[in-house]
Design a protein around this motif. Structure first.
Motif, PDB file in Angstrom:
ATOM      1  N   MET A   1       0.854  -1.185   0.000  1.00  0.00           N
ATOM      2  CA  MET A   1       0.000   0.000   0.000  1.00  0.00           C
ATOM      3  C   MET A   1       0.890   1.236   0.000  1.00  0.00           C
ATOM      4  SD  MET A   1      -3.104   0.974   2.547  1.00  0.00           S
ATOM      5  CE  MET A   1      -2.316   1.335   4.099  1.00  0.00           C
ATOM      6  N   SER A   2       0.737   2.083  -0.975  1.00  0.00           N
ATOM      7  CA  SER A   2       1.569   3.277  -1.033  1.00  0.00           C
ATOM      8  C   SER A   2       0.877   4.412  -0.287  1.00  0.00           C
ATOM      9  CB  SER A   2       1.853   3.664  -2.479  1.00  0.00           C
ATOM     10  OG  SER A   2       0.667   3.920  -3.165  1.00  0.00           O
ATOM     11  N   THR A   3       1.610   5.003   0.603  1.00  0.00           N
ATOM     12  CA  THR A   3       1.082   6.142   1.339  1.00  0.00           C
ATOM     13  C   THR A   3       1.855   7.398   0.979  1.00  0.00           C
ATOM     14  OG1 THR A   3       2.499   5.583   3.197  1.00  0.00           O
ATOM     15  CG2 THR A   3       0.214   4.800   3.280  1.00  0.00           C
ATOM     16  N   ALA A   4       2.900   7.257   0.161  1.00  0.00           N
ATOM     17  CA  ALA A   4       3.698   8.410  -0.230  1.00  0.00           C
ATOM     18  C   ALA A   4       2.852   9.362  -1.059  1.00  0.00           C
ATOM     19  CB  ALA A   4       4.909   7.947  -1.031  1.00  0.00           C
ATOM     20  N   HIS A   5       2.951  10.625  -0.753  1.00  0.00           N
ATOM     21  CA  HIS A   5       2.342  11.685  -1.536  1.00  0.00           C
ATOM     22  C   HIS A   5       0.815  11.666  -1.554  1.00  0.00           C
ATOM     23  CE1 HIS A   5       6.378  12.585  -2.747  1.00  0.00           C
ATOM     24  NE2 HIS A   5       6.504  11.422  -3.333  1.00  0.00           N
ATOM     25  N   VAL A   6       0.178  10.985  -0.621  1.00  0.00           N
ATOM     26  CA  VAL A   6      -1.282  11.071  -0.572  1.00  0.00           C
ATOM     27  C   VAL A   6      -1.614  12.397   0.113  1.00  0.00           C
ATOM     28  CG1 VAL A   6      -3.413  10.086   0.347  1.00  0.00           C
ATOM     29  CG2 VAL A   6      -1.620   8.568  -0.489  1.00  0.00           C
ATOM     30  N   PRO A   7      -2.300  13.302  -0.592  1.00  0.00           N
ATOM     31  CA  PRO A   7      -2.655  14.582   0.020  1.00  0.00           C
ATOM     32  C   PRO A   7      -3.491  14.368   1.291  1.00  0.00           C
ATOM     33  CG  PRO A   7      -3.143  14.580  -2.339  1.00  0.00           C
ATOM     34  CD  PRO A   7      -2.785  13.180  -1.963  1.00  0.00           C
ATOM     35  N   ASP A   8      -3.397  15.316   2.193  1.00  0.00           N
ATOM     36  CA  ASP A   8      -4.108  15.199   3.476  1.00  0.00           C
ATOM     37  C   ASP A   8      -5.593  14.919   3.295  1.00  0.00           C
ATOM     38  OD1 ASP A   8      -1.727  15.629   4.794  1.00  0.00           O
ATOM     39  OD2 ASP A   8      -2.152  17.722   5.287  1.00  0.00           O
ATOM     40  N   SER A   9      -6.214  15.605   2.311  1.00  0.00           N
ATOM     41  CA  SER A   9      -7.661  15.437   2.121  1.00  0.00           C
ATOM     42  C   SER A   9      -8.004  13.983   1.794  1.00  0.00           C
ATOM     43  CB  SER A   9      -8.147  16.363   1.010  1.00  0.00           C
ATOM     44  OG  SER A   9      -7.388  16.141  -0.182  1.00  0.00           O
ATOM     45  N   LEU A  10      -7.235  13.358   0.921  1.00  0.00           N
ATOM     46  CA  LEU A  10      -7.505  11.964   0.555  1.00  0.00           C
ATOM     47  C   LEU A  10      -7.035  11.001   1.641  1.00  0.00           C
ATOM     48  CD1 LEU A  10      -6.692  12.087  -3.254  1.00  0.00           C
ATOM     49  CD2 LEU A  10      -8.912  11.574  -2.228  1.00  0.00           C
ATOM     50  N   ALA A  11      -5.955  11.345   2.332  1.00  0.00           N
ATOM     51  CA  ALA A  11      -5.489  10.502   3.436  1.00  0.00           C
ATOM     52  C   ALA A  11      -6.538  10.453   4.546  1.00  0.00           C
ATOM     53  CB  ALA A  11      -4.154  11.020   3.975  1.00  0.00           C
ATOM     54  N   GLU A  12      -7.167  11.596   4.801  1.00  0.00           N
ATOM     55  CA  GLU A  12      -8.202  11.656   5.835  1.00  0.00           C
ATOM     56  C   GLU A  12      -9.398  10.774   5.456  1.00  0.00           C
ATOM     57  OE1 GLU A  12     -11.059  15.161   7.464  1.00  0.00           O
ATOM     58  OE2 GLU A  12      -8.924  15.663   7.322  1.00  0.00           O
ATOM     59  N   ILE A  13      -9.801  10.832   4.193  1.00  0.00           N
ATOM     60  CA  ILE A  13     -10.908   9.986   3.731  1.00  0.00           C
ATOM     61  C   ILE A  13     -10.521   8.514   3.842  1.00  0.00           C
ATOM     62  CG2 ILE A  13     -12.259   9.313   1.694  1.00  0.00           C
ATOM     63  CD1 ILE A  13     -12.131  12.340   0.858  1.00  0.00           C
ATOM     64  N   ARG A  14      -9.309   8.179   3.400  1.00  0.00           N
ATOM     65  CA  ARG A  14      -8.838   6.790   3.491  1.00  0.00           C
ATOM     66  C   ARG A  14      -8.845   6.321   4.943  1.00  0.00           C
ATOM     67  NH1 ARG A  14      -3.091   6.877   2.532  1.00  0.00           N
ATOM     68  NH2 ARG A  14      -3.168   7.443   4.719  1.00  0.00           N
ATOM     69  N   ASP A  15      -8.324   7.141   5.833  1.00  0.00           N
ATOM     70  CA  ASP A  15      -8.252   6.754   7.246  1.00  0.00           C
ATOM     71  C   ASP A  15      -9.641   6.564   7.836  1.00  0.00           C
ATOM     72  OD1 ASP A  15      -5.527   6.892   6.923  1.00  0.00           O
ATOM     73  OD2 ASP A  15      -5.289   8.792   8.001  1.00  0.00           O
ATOM     74  N   THR A  16     -10.592   7.398   7.422  1.00  0.00           N
ATOM     75  CA  THR A  16     -11.973   7.243   7.895  1.00  0.00           C
ATOM     76  C   THR A  16     -12.514   5.875   7.487  1.00  0.00           C
ATOM     77  OG1 THR A  16     -12.350   9.622   7.801  1.00  0.00           O
ATOM     78  CG2 THR A  16     -14.304   8.207   7.792  1.00  0.00           C
ATOM     79  N   PHE A  17     -12.274   5.479   6.234  1.00  0.00           N
ATOM     80  CA  PHE A  17     -12.730   4.160   5.784  1.00  0.00           C
ATOM     81  C   PHE A  17     -12.041   3.050   6.561  1.00  0.00           C
ATOM     82  CE2 PHE A  17     -14.634   6.225   2.110  1.00  0.00           C
ATOM     83  CZ  PHE A  17     -15.750   5.436   1.899  1.00  0.00           C
ATOM     84  N   LEU A  18     -10.722   3.164   6.742  1.00  0.00           N
ATOM     85  CA  LEU A  18      -9.975   2.093   7.404  1.00  0.00           C
ATOM     86  C   LEU A  18     -10.327   1.992   8.894  1.00  0.00           C
ATOM     87  CD1 LEU A  18      -6.511   2.467   5.649  1.00  0.00           C
ATOM     88  CD2 LEU A  18      -8.349   0.821   5.150  1.00  0.00           C
ATOM     89  N   GLU A  19     -10.764   3.101   9.497  1.00  0.00           N
ATOM     90  CA  GLU A  19     -11.163   3.076  10.908  1.00  0.00           C
ATOM     91  C   GLU A  19     -12.594   2.581  11.087  1.00  0.00           C
ATOM     92  OE1 GLU A  19     -10.452   7.131  11.993  1.00  0.00           O
ATOM     93  OE2 GLU A  19      -8.273   6.885  11.865  1.00  0.00           O
ATOM     94  N   THR A  20     -13.337   2.503   9.985  1.00  0.00           N
ATOM     95  CA  THR A  20     -14.723   2.034  10.025  1.00  0.00           C
ATOM     96  C   THR A  20     -14.729   0.515   9.924  1.00  0.00           C
ATOM     97  OG1 THR A  20     -15.466   4.074   8.963  1.00  0.00           O
ATOM     98  CG2 THR A  20     -16.956   2.170   8.825  1.00  0.00           C
ATOM     99  N   PRO A  21     -15.508  -0.176  10.759  1.00  0.00           N
ATOM    100  CA  PRO A  21     -15.566  -1.638  10.643  1.00  0.00           C
ATOM    101  C   PRO A  21     -15.903  -2.041   9.205  1.00  0.00           C
ATOM    102  CG  PRO A  21     -16.779  -0.904  12.576  1.00  0.00           C
ATOM    103  CD  PRO A  21     -16.379   0.332  11.813  1.00  0.00           C
ATOM    104  N   GLU A  22     -15.251  -3.087   8.726  1.00  0.00           N
ATOM    105  CA  GLU A  22     -15.412  -3.477   7.325  1.00  0.00           C
ATOM    106  C   GLU A  22     -16.876  -3.643   6.919  1.00  0.00           C
ATOM    107  OE1 GLU A  22     -13.059  -6.212   4.102  1.00  0.00           O
ATOM    108  OE2 GLU A  22     -12.985  -6.816   6.202  1.00  0.00           O
ATOM    109  N   ALA A  23     -17.681  -4.168   7.826  1.00  0.00           N
ATOM    110  CA  ALA A  23     -19.096  -4.400   7.524  1.00  0.00           C
ATOM    111  C   ALA A  23     -19.855  -3.092   7.280  1.00  0.00           C
ATOM    112  CB  ALA A  23     -19.752  -5.174   8.665  1.00  0.00           C
ATOM    113  N   ASP A  24     -19.323  -1.971   7.772  1.00  0.00           N
ATOM    114  CA  ASP A  24     -20.014  -0.679   7.647  1.00  0.00           C
ATOM    115  C   ASP A  24     -19.429   0.223   6.562  1.00  0.00           C
ATOM    116  OD1 ASP A  24     -21.677  -1.408   9.729  1.00  0.00           O
ATOM    117  OD2 ASP A  24     -20.373  -0.512  11.255  1.00  0.00           O
ATOM    118  N   ARG A  25     -18.374  -0.232   5.896  1.00  0.00           N
ATOM    119  CA  ARG A  25     -17.706   0.635   4.912  1.00  0.00           C
ATOM    120  C   ARG A  25     -18.576   0.938   3.708  1.00  0.00           C
ATOM    121  NH1 ARG A  25     -11.721  -2.120   5.301  1.00  0.00           N
ATOM    122  NH2 ARG A  25     -11.357  -1.488   7.471  1.00  0.00           N
TER     123      ARG A  25
END
Length: 143
Positions: A1-25
Motif C-alpha cells: 500500500m503506497s502512502t507516499a504523496h497522498v494529500p491530506d484530504s484523501l489521506a483523511e478519507i482513506r483513514d476514515t474508511f480504514l477506521e470504520t468496521p469493514e461491515a459498515d464501509r
C-alpha cells in the motif's frame, strides 16, 4: 500500500474508511454518494466540457479546472449507481483544493487503499481508478 504523496484530504478519507468496521464501509461509501457536490452552473451549462469515464459501467463524467493554481474537480454520476457516485464524491472532495502537482502525485493505487476491495467488485474499484487517471490526465493537459 503506497502512502507516499497522498494529500491530506484523501489521506483523511482513506483513514476514515480504514477506521470504520469493514461491515459498515459500504454504508460510508453510500454517505459519500449523497454528498457528491453539484457541478457549477458554468460546467452544467457546457456538457461538452465533460469527459466520459469509460472505465465505469455507469455514465460518469468529470471535468477539472485549474484556477489560480488550485484544482477544482466536477463529476456527475447517476443516483441509481450509488457506489460509483460515492467513488466520484471521494475524488471530488479529495482533489478539489489541491495544487496540480499534488493531484499528479496521488498514487495510482489510491482506490485500492481505502479498504473497499472486499466490499465492492474489482470492476467498481477499476472505475474509481479510471476516474483518478482521467483526472490526472486533465490536470497534466491544463497546467
Amino acid at each position: 500500500m503506497s502512502t507516499a504523496h497522498v494529500p491530506d484530504s484523501l489521506a483523511e478519507i482513506r483513514d476514515t474508511f480504514l477506521e470504520t468496521p469493514e461491515a459498515d464501509r459500504l454504508l460510508l461509501l453510500l454517505e459519500f454518494a449523497d454528498e457528491l457536490p453539484p457541478v457549477s452552473d458554468e460546467v452544467a451549462a457546457h456538457p461538452e466540457m465533460y469527459e466520459r469515464v469509460a472505465e465505469c459501467q455507469s455514465p460518469v463524467y468529470i471535468h477539472l479546472e485549474i484556477q489560480d493554481g488550485i484544482v477544482t474537480m466536477h463529476a456527475t454520476a447517476p443516483a441509481e449507481a450509488p457506489t460509483t457516485r460515492g467513488f466520484a464524491s471521494i475524488l471530488v472532495q479529495g482533489i478539489t483544493g489541491l495544487t496540480p502537482d499534488e493531484v499528479l502525485a496521488i498514487p495510482s493505487d489510491y482506490p485500492q487503499t481505502i479498504g473497499l476491495t472486499r466490499a465492492v467488485s474489482p470492476l467498481r474499484i477499476g472505475g474509481m481508478t479510471g476516474m483518478l487517471m482521467r483526472a490526472k490526465n486533465q490536470v497534466m493537459q491544463k497546467r
